[in-house]
Design a protein around this motif. Structure first.
Motif: not given
Length: 296
Positions: A46-49, A68-72, A84-85, A117-118
């Protein structure tokens, strides 16, 4: 202990890497990701940064294809259509749907590149609830996340770390290419192990431990871990000089009797300690029943 966590021999759980402005834990996070991919685990990020191009540069194109890259990163709050996320999807139902979308029998590692970030957009109680449910098992074997500890109140950091199976606190070392990792590991039995290690990370994201783990409290850790004297900055003195100590020992306390005073008090004096009673004419005293006047 650090290498055991990276190699996955500790049995998974929730692993939190605490960093600060003084030292970034992102490179160490990359090392964990690359080690999990080498073990042929399914890794969801889960990529936020983290930007996808940065991951490609750090991990290589081959590793990124298996990730499995989840683009946030581009739309973390879902302001655009069909993001995407988003951060609001960090709940158990959404994560279960995300992680079980591809059927597989391999262990799953969930990586969160920024708990900070969350926590800025969700309540700490909601985040703790989700982490606790992920910890119980299910599709996820290991949950790994990066927490910028100096961005939050220490009570919030403590609440998140209290749920963790392992907490890695990283700080800069004495040399520019080295860092220090303080590891706290909680076993299933409840036993807590702590150690301090100096490590370095090579260009291929391989972690090399420079010194053996030093158990915390052994007195052989880093200089920065030395105990702080709580009496150092007081406005009054808690210690006595030799002259003050001698004066204190010579001082006669009011409740302590000297030998002379004690012997004088215990010396018998003629006539002392006796009670003389002369019956009055109105006294009705019965020798055979002294308690007759008590009306019993």
């Amino acid at each position: 202990m650090l290498l055991e966590l990276i190699q996955g021999t500790e049995g998974g759980g929730l692993i939190i890497i605490q960093d600060s402005i003084h030292y970034s834990g992102r490179t160490l996070l990359m090392s964990f990701i690359k080690a999990a991919l080498k073990r042929d685990e399914v890794v969801h990020l889960l990529a936020f940064e983290l930007h996808e191009e940065e991951l490609k540069h750090e991990l290589g194109h081959s590793c990124l294809q298996r990730l499995k890259f989840h683009n946030a990163f581009h739309d973390p709050l879902g302001w655009n259509e069909n993001p995407p996320f988003t951060v609001h999807q960090f709940i158990t139902s959404e994560l279960d749907s995300l992680l079980t979308s591809n059927q597989h029998s391999k262990p799953v590692t969930l990586v969160i590149d920024s708990f900070s970030f969350i926590l800025r957009h969700l309540s700490p109680s909601a985040v703790c609830k989700t982490l606790q449910q992920l910890k119980k098992g299910g599709a996820v074997k290991t949950t790994l996340g990066l927490l910028h500890s100096d961005m939050h109140h220490r009570n919030m950091v403590g609440s998140i770390c209290h749920l963790a199976t392992s907490v890695l606190t990283v700080a800069p070392g004495h040399q520019c290419h080295e860092a220090v990792a303080k590891t706290i590991r909680r076993a299933k039995s409840g036993k807590i192990s702590q150690a301090v290690e100096r490590f370095s990370i090579s260009d291929d994201m391989t972690v090399k431990v420079q010194s053996k783990p030093v158990p915390v409290g052994s007195g052989q850790g880093e200089a920065g871990d030395a105990e702080v004297d709580p009496t150092a900055n007081l406005t009054f003195n808690l210690r006595l000089s030799d002259q003050e100590r001698q004066a204190k020992e010579k001082l006669a306390l009011p409740f302590v009797f000297s030998k002379e005073k004690k012997s004088a008090l215990l010396r018998p004096v003629p006539g002392s300690g006796r009670i003389l009673y002369e019956p009055d004419a109105n006294d009705d005293y019965d020798q055979e029943d002294p308690d007759d006047d008590l009306d019993i």
